[in-house]
Structure formats: C-alpha cells, structure tokens
Design a protein around this motif. Structure first.
Motif, PDB file in Angstrom:
ATOM      1  N   LEU A  20       0.844  -1.122  -0.067  1.00 47.24           N
ATOM      2  CA  LEU A  20       0.120   0.118  -0.002  1.00 47.24           C
ATOM      3  C   LEU A  20       0.597   0.932  -0.030  1.00 47.24           C
ATOM      4  O   LEU A  20       0.470   2.148  -0.804  1.00 47.24           O
ATOM      5  CB  LEU A  20      -0.899  -0.245   1.130  1.00 47.24           C
ATOM      6  CG  LEU A  20      -1.710   1.281   1.736  1.00 47.24           C
ATOM      7  CD1 LEU A  20      -2.766   1.530   0.278  1.00 47.24           C
ATOM      8  CD2 LEU A  20      -2.444   0.905   2.420  1.00 47.24           C
ATOM      9  N   GLN A  21       1.682   0.818   1.168  1.00 48.87           N
ATOM     10  CA  GLN A  21       2.965   2.257   0.769  1.00 48.87           C
ATOM     11  C   GLN A  21       3.899   2.877  -0.383  1.00 48.87           C
ATOM     12  O   GLN A  21       3.883   3.931  -0.708  1.00 48.87           O
ATOM     13  CB  GLN A  21       3.835   2.452   2.314  1.00 48.87           C
ATOM     14  CG  GLN A  21       3.071   2.455   3.306  1.00 48.87           C
ATOM     15  CD  GLN A  21       4.345   2.156   4.610  1.00 48.87           C
ATOM     16  OE1 GLN A  21       5.404   1.563   4.544  1.00 48.87           O
ATOM     17  NE2 GLN A  21       3.795   2.991   5.607  1.00 48.87           N
ATOM     18  N   ARG A  22       3.801   1.755  -0.987  1.00 49.16           N
ATOM     19  CA  ARG A  22       4.296   2.076  -2.137  1.00 49.16           C
ATOM     20  C   ARG A  22       3.545   2.195  -3.773  1.00 49.16           C
ATOM     21  O   ARG A  22       3.350   3.493  -3.693  1.00 49.16           O
ATOM     22  CB  ARG A  22       5.175   1.138  -2.976  1.00 49.16           C
ATOM     23  CG  ARG A  22       6.709   0.115  -2.186  1.00 49.16           C
ATOM     24  CD  ARG A  22       7.081  -0.882  -2.986  1.00 49.16           C
ATOM     25  NE  ARG A  22       5.806  -2.170  -2.938  1.00 49.16           N
ATOM     26  CZ  ARG A  22       5.780  -3.190  -2.291  1.00 49.16           C
ATOM     27  NH1 ARG A  22       6.329  -3.340  -1.670  1.00 49.16           N
ATOM     28  NH2 ARG A  22       4.915  -4.637  -2.066  1.00 49.16           N
ATOM     29  N   ASP A  23       2.797   1.753  -3.521  1.00 44.56           N
ATOM     30  CA  ASP A  23       1.341   2.235  -4.386  1.00 44.56           C
ATOM     31  C   ASP A  23       1.238   4.545  -4.486  1.00 44.56           C
ATOM     32  O   ASP A  23       0.853   4.830  -4.997  1.00 44.56           O
ATOM     33  CB  ASP A  23       0.190   0.956  -4.509  1.00 44.56           C
ATOM     34  CG  ASP A  23      -0.854   2.088  -5.694  1.00 44.56           C
ATOM     35  OD1 ASP A  23       0.258   1.084  -6.426  1.00 44.56           O
ATOM     36  OD2 ASP A  23      -1.622   2.902  -5.867  1.00 44.56           O
ATOM     37  N   LEU A  24       0.605   4.255  -2.621  1.00 49.88           N
ATOM     38  CA  LEU A  24       0.206   5.367  -2.491  1.00 49.88           C
ATOM     39  C   LEU A  24       1.653   6.664  -2.657  1.00 49.88           C
ATOM     40  O   LEU A  24       0.770   7.554  -2.968  1.00 49.88           O
ATOM     41  CB  LEU A  24      -0.104   5.601  -0.904  1.00 49.88           C
ATOM     42  CG  LEU A  24      -1.057   4.819  -0.817  1.00 49.88           C
ATOM     43  CD1 LEU A  24      -1.290   4.754   1.061  1.00 49.88           C
ATOM     44  CD2 LEU A  24      -2.097   5.676  -0.959  1.00 49.88           C
ATOM     45  N   THR A  27       3.406   7.729  -9.058  1.00 54.82           N
ATOM     46  CA  THR A  27       3.045   8.719  -9.501  1.00 54.82           C
ATOM     47  C   THR A  27       1.189   8.094  -9.984  1.00 54.82           C
ATOM     48  O   THR A  27       0.305   9.066  -9.978  1.00 54.82           O
ATOM     49  CB  THR A  27       3.091   8.753 -11.024  1.00 54.82           C
ATOM     50  OG1 THR A  27       3.480   7.622 -11.977  1.00 54.82           O
ATOM     51  CG2 THR A  27       4.794   8.938 -10.647  1.00 54.82           C
ATOM     52  N   ASN A  28       0.399   7.471 -10.096  1.00 56.48           N
ATOM     53  CA  ASN A  28      -0.749   7.302  -9.807  1.00 56.48           C
ATOM     54  C   ASN A  28      -1.738   6.497  -8.916  1.00 56.48           C
ATOM     55  O   ASN A  28      -1.786   5.225  -8.955  1.00 56.48           O
ATOM     56  CB  ASN A  28      -0.872   6.599 -11.440  1.00 56.48           C
ATOM     57  CG  ASN A  28      -2.574   5.857 -12.075  1.00 56.48           C
ATOM     58  OD1 ASN A  28      -3.588   7.043 -11.200  1.00 56.48           O
ATOM     59  ND2 ASN A  28      -2.818   5.518 -12.538  1.00 56.48           N
TER      60      ASN A  28
END
Length: 118
Positions: A20-24, A27-28
């Motif tokens: 989740l932290q990587r995705d947050l 850039t999208n």
C-alpha cells in the motif's frame, strides 16, 4: 500478525502495508472513491486482471484505519453501511466518517504512509 506467541489483530500486516505504501507513493495511486465503487471483479484474480492485490491492499488499509485508528467500525456501523438504501456507496462512507471523502482521504493517506509494521 504473530508477535512471538501472541496474535495481534491490531498490528499492521507488514506485506500489505508495504504494498500500500509503495502504491500511495507512486505517480498514480488509487483514490478511495475508486476503491469504494469498485466491484467484486476488481478483487478476483484472473490472468488478465493485475489490480487484484492493489485493491486488496487499499481495502485492508481503509478497514485497518477505520477499525484501529478511528474506531468507527462496529456491528452497528457495518449494518448501516450494508443496509438497503438509495444512498451511493461514497455517501454511505461519508456518513460513517463524518466528513467529505476527499478530506478524509488526505488524512488516511498521511496515516498509512507514516504507519510502520512491528
């Protein structure tokens, strides 16, 4: 999470939190409104559907935050969220959190990005 020989339901799941932290931080990132209006298909794994893990990580993060950080999830609040109504899904969540989703999302993102697993 297991902490020694103790099961800790309040401890963040390390792998989901990291995802989740990587995705947050990407850039999208997925918005909470996109998550809330997603369907069960978004959570089903298929060979052509690569967002399954992403949706699951966001759903976990939202549920974790509502349960342990805000203490807003209870049998009663869940019954209200799931009750038949003409309200849109986003309106139901806004009723639970007591503020516009966009405002809440900023708080949630900051909390998720600063959270650490044991």
């Amino acid at each position: 999470q297991l902490d020694g020989d103790t099961l800790r339901v309040d401890a963040p799941h390390a792998a989901l939190l990291a995802q989740l932290q990587r995705d947050l931080a990407s850039t999208n990132p997925l918005s909470l409104s996109e998550l809330i209006v997603s369907t069960e298909r978004d959570f089903l794994a298929t060979h052509t559907h690569s967002t399954t893990g992403r949706h699951y990580a966001y759903a976990w993060g939202l549920a974790y935050y509502l349960m342990f950080e805000k203490q807003l999830l209870s049998p009663e609040s869940l019954a209200t969220l799931c009750a038949p109504t003409d309200k849109l899904k986003v309106e139901r969540i806004e009723g639970l959190i007591g503020k516009p989703l966009r405002e809440f999302e900023l708080e949630w993102r900051a909390a998720m990005l600063s959270l650490s697993a044991p």
